[in-house]
Design a protein around this motif. Structure first.
Motif, PDB file in Angstrom:
ATOM      1  N   TYR A  19      33.235  59.658  37.207  1.00 15.05           N
ATOM      2  CA  TYR A  19      31.926  59.031  37.348  1.00 15.05           C
ATOM      3  C   TYR A  19      31.941  57.607  37.888  1.00 15.05           C
ATOM      4  CZ  TYR A  19      29.658  62.861  34.778  1.00 15.05           C
ATOM      5  OH  TYR A  19      29.172  64.083  34.390  1.00 15.05           O
ATOM      6  N   ALA A  20      33.032  56.866  37.670  1.00 15.93           N
ATOM      7  CA  ALA A  20      33.033  55.450  38.052  1.00 15.93           C
ATOM      8  C   ALA A  20      32.694  55.208  39.527  1.00 15.93           C
ATOM      9  CB  ALA A  20      34.366  54.803  37.703  1.00 15.93           C
TER      10      ALA A  20
ATOM     11  N   ILE B 287      32.373  50.674  32.382  1.00 14.52           N
ATOM     12  CA  ILE B 287      32.553  51.501  33.578  1.00 14.52           C
ATOM     13  C   ILE B 287      31.521  51.125  34.639  1.00 14.52           C
ATOM     14  CG2 ILE B 287      32.338  53.843  34.498  1.00 14.52           C
ATOM     15  CD1 ILE B 287      33.608  54.897  31.978  1.00 14.52           C
ATOM     16  N   GLU B 288      30.279  50.887  34.221  1.00  6.70           N
ATOM     17  CA  GLU B 288      29.236  50.506  35.175  1.00  6.70           C
ATOM     18  C   GLU B 288      29.557  49.163  35.835  1.00  6.70           C
ATOM     19  OE1 GLU B 288      25.085  51.262  34.520  1.00  6.70           O
ATOM     20  OE2 GLU B 288      25.506  52.297  32.634  1.00  6.70           O
ATOM     21  N   ILE B 289      30.047  48.218  35.058  1.00  4.63           N
ATOM     22  CA  ILE B 289      30.404  46.913  35.629  1.00  4.63           C
ATOM     23  C   ILE B 289      31.561  47.075  36.609  1.00  4.63           C
ATOM     24  CG2 ILE B 289      31.260  44.590  35.121  1.00  4.63           C
ATOM     25  CD1 ILE B 289      29.889  44.838  32.369  1.00  4.63           C
ATOM     26  N   ASP B 290      32.561  47.861  36.208  1.00  6.36           N
ATOM     27  CA  ASP B 290      33.710  48.108  37.077  1.00  6.36           C
ATOM     28  C   ASP B 290      33.253  48.749  38.384  1.00  6.36           C
ATOM     29  OD1 ASP B 290      36.261  48.482  38.085  1.00  6.36           O
ATOM     30  OD2 ASP B 290      36.678  50.252  36.869  1.00  6.36           O
ATOM     31  N   SER B 291      32.332  49.701  38.280  1.00  2.00           N
ATOM     32  CA  SER B 291      31.837  50.392  39.467  1.00  2.00           C
ATOM     33  C   SER B 291      31.157  49.432  40.438  1.00  2.00           C
ATOM     34  CB  SER B 291      30.858  51.496  39.049  1.00  2.00           C
ATOM     35  OG  SER B 291      30.352  52.168  40.170  1.00  2.00           O
ATOM     36  N   SER B 292      30.536  48.380  39.899  1.00  2.00           N
ATOM     37  CA  SER B 292      29.860  47.405  40.766  1.00  2.00           C
ATOM     38  C   SER B 292      30.845  46.470  41.461  1.00  2.00           C
ATOM     39  CB  SER B 292      28.865  46.573  39.939  1.00  2.00           C
ATOM     40  OG  SER B 292      29.552  45.692  39.060  1.00  2.00           O
ATOM     41  N   ILE B 293      32.094  46.452  40.990  1.00  2.00           N
ATOM     42  CA  ILE B 293      33.122  45.571  41.553  1.00  2.00           C
ATOM     43  C   ILE B 293      34.093  46.333  42.449  1.00  2.00           C
ATOM     44  CG2 ILE B 293      35.115  44.097  40.963  1.00  2.00           C
ATOM     45  CD1 ILE B 293      33.623  43.398  38.339  1.00  2.00           C
ATOM     46  N   SER B 294      34.485  47.520  42.013  1.00  2.00           N
ATOM     47  CA  SER B 294      35.588  48.255  42.629  1.00  2.00           C
ATOM     48  C   SER B 294      35.125  49.300  43.644  1.00  2.00           C
ATOM     49  CB  SER B 294      36.406  48.928  41.528  1.00  2.00           C
ATOM     50  OG  SER B 294      36.891  47.991  40.590  1.00  2.00           O
ATOM     51  N   TYR B 295      36.129  50.063  44.128  1.00  2.00           N
ATOM     52  CA  TYR B 295      35.919  51.202  45.019  1.00  2.00           C
ATOM     53  C   TYR B 295      35.288  50.803  46.350  1.00  2.00           C
ATOM     54  CZ  TYR B 295      36.560  52.952  40.336  1.00  2.00           C
ATOM     55  OH  TYR B 295      37.039  53.144  39.064  1.00  2.00           O
ATOM     56  N   ARG B 296      35.769  49.681  46.886  1.00  2.00           N
ATOM     57  CA  ARG B 296      35.325  49.210  48.202  1.00  2.00           C
ATOM     58  C   ARG B 296      36.455  48.368  48.800  1.00  2.00           C
ATOM     59  NH1 ARG B 296      30.188  47.073  45.917  1.00  2.00           N
ATOM     60  NH2 ARG B 296      30.830  48.532  44.300  1.00  2.00           N
ATOM     61  N   LYS B 297      36.474  48.248  50.092  1.00  2.00           N
ATOM     62  CA  LYS B 297      37.554  47.495  50.736  1.00  2.00           C
ATOM     63  C   LYS B 297      37.378  45.992  50.579  1.00  2.00           C
ATOM     64  CE  LYS B 297      39.793  51.079  52.135  1.00  2.00           C
ATOM     65  NZ  LYS B 297      41.106  51.407  51.490  1.00  2.00           N
ATOM     66  N   ASP B 298      36.140  45.543  50.496  1.00  2.00           N
ATOM     67  CA  ASP B 298      35.880  44.109  50.381  1.00  2.00           C
ATOM     68  C   ASP B 298      35.591  43.744  48.912  1.00  2.00           C
ATOM     69  OD1 ASP B 298      33.554  45.587  50.400  1.00  2.00           O
ATOM     70  OD2 ASP B 298      32.350  43.973  51.279  1.00  2.00           O
ATOM     71  N   ILE B 299      36.589  43.910  48.054  1.00  2.00           N
ATOM     72  CA  ILE B 299      36.409  43.677  46.617  1.00  2.00           C
ATOM     73  C   ILE B 299      36.166  42.196  46.348  1.00  2.00           C
ATOM     74  CG2 ILE B 299      37.535  43.782  44.351  1.00  2.00           C
ATOM     75  CD1 ILE B 299      39.157  46.176  45.417  1.00  2.00           C
ATOM     76  N   ASN B 300      35.136  41.923  45.564  1.00  2.00           N
ATOM     77  CA  ASN B 300      34.854  40.569  45.113  1.00  2.00           C
ATOM     78  C   ASN B 300      35.482  40.411  43.728  1.00  2.00           C
ATOM     79  OD1 ASN B 300      33.852  37.992  44.783  1.00  2.00           O
ATOM     80  ND2 ASN B 300      31.795  38.675  44.210  1.00  2.00           N
ATOM     81  N   TYR B 301      36.769  40.055  43.717  1.00  2.00           N
ATOM     82  CA  TYR B 301      37.501  40.002  42.450  1.00  2.00           C
ATOM     83  C   TYR B 301      36.900  38.965  41.502  1.00  2.00           C
ATOM     84  CZ  TYR B 301      41.262  42.766  44.546  1.00  2.00           C
ATOM     85  OH  TYR B 301      41.991  43.763  45.132  1.00  2.00           O
TER      86      TYR B 301
END
Length: 317
Positions: free
Chosen positions: A89-90, A154-168
């Motif tokens: 789901y993430a 998980i929702e917060i992680d999903s808003s940060i991860s799974y993209r090439k331009d990660i805003n760490y």
């Protein structure tokens, strides 16, 4: 790339609790493989293969070696669900993921999912009802809240991860988010089912809260070290090594070494608590057993990844 082996990591990470494993490990493995084949069967085949590689039965057997078989069976089901929930789901879009979280919380509070719903939701319903049958009402309320925090993570992680331009996030920002999405609060609750359920007035005591936090950091950070290569491939943003590298603008190897040092420092903090338990009256021995249970979880996780095929570990020079 500098290869980090299982033995390398087990050597450099402090682990003061000796490894133990449940005698039910083989039986649990049979049960879990049957669940995956039959009860997760409608999910994509690559996902099912991933679940088998995980070897959740070994994880549970190493982490709760003293749990009786019925309880350990529920724990194994819960571990498999946690991985499935996160991995499946993430990557969903925010609005879809929010609906999943809402539905999970309905099920947590007693709603029975329909036959057409995702098997991950059904697995969650099964072990929630199993816990209801053996736990106190006070424990269940706490567990449901802790599940909600995991799903929020998980929702917060999903808003940060799974993209090439990660805003760490910064290291300071990362730590509280990771404490949520690693689900250690729910693990701490399960440990109590083995070592003795603590009343809420003991659980909220600063000493117990600190132990729960330290246990969560140790679980999260060891996972980040173990899963580094996988999470780099998956464009995962909530990994301690990657967060350190981004903030410090350093090499991957230096970031890895710093993460190891942070982990070992947390182990020392945890052991300081373990050797200085305050007087909780009749609950003092139960609190001590709880910390021992946390130690078994931490040790068990580090030993489980020798069995799992989920991770490979590489650190870039």
């Amino acid at each position: 790339m500098k290869k980090i082996t299982v033995q390398d990591l087990k050597t450099i990470l402090f682990n003061p609790f000796p490894p133990r494993v449940s005698p039910h490990k083989a039986l649990l493995r049979e049960k879990s493989e049957k669940w995956i084949d039959e009860e997760y069967s409608t999910l994509p085949q690559p996902f099912i293969k991933m679940m088998k590689k995980l070897d959740g039965a070994s994880w549970a057997a190493h982490s709760w070696p003293d749990a009786p078989l019925p309880l350990l069976t529920s724990f194994t089901r819960a571990l498999l669900w946690g991985i499935a929930q996160d991995d499946y789901y993430a990557p969903f879009q925010a609005d879809e993921l929010s609906k999943v979280t809402h539905r999970m919380m309905e099920v947590a509070r007693g709603t029975i999912p329909g036959p057409e719903e995702n098997p991950i939701i059904h697995q969650f319903s099964i072990f929630m009802r199993e816990f209801e049958a053996i736990a106190t009402e006070e424990w269940m309320k706490r567990y449901i809240y802790d599940v909600s925090q995991y799903l929020e993570g998980i929702e917060i992680d999903s808003s940060i991860s799974y993209r090439k331009d990660i805003n760490y996030p910064s290291i300071k920002e990362y730590i509280p988010i990771r404490r949520k999405n690693v689900a250690m609060a729910t693990v701490n609750d399960k440990i109590e089912l083995v070592t003795g359920i603590l009343p809420d007035y003991i659980v909220v005591h600063p000493f117990v809260q600190q132990a729960r936090i330290l246990g969560g950091d140790l679980f999260a950070w060891s996972n980040d070290l173990i899963s580094l290569e996988k999470e780099m491939q998956d464009d995962e943003g909530l990994n301690l090594v990657l967060v350190i590298q981004n903030e410090w603008k350093c090499s991957m190897e230096d970031a890895f070494d710093e993460a190891v040092q942070m982990y070992n420092s947390r182990v020392e903090d945890f052991m300081a608590l373990y050797h200085d338990i305050p007087d909780f009256g009749v609950y003092t021995p139960v609190v001590k057993k709880f910390l021992e249970g946390q130690g078994l979880w931490i040790s068990g996780y580090l030993n489980w990844f020798e069995d799992t095929k989920r991770y490979k570990m590489l650190v870039e020079n």
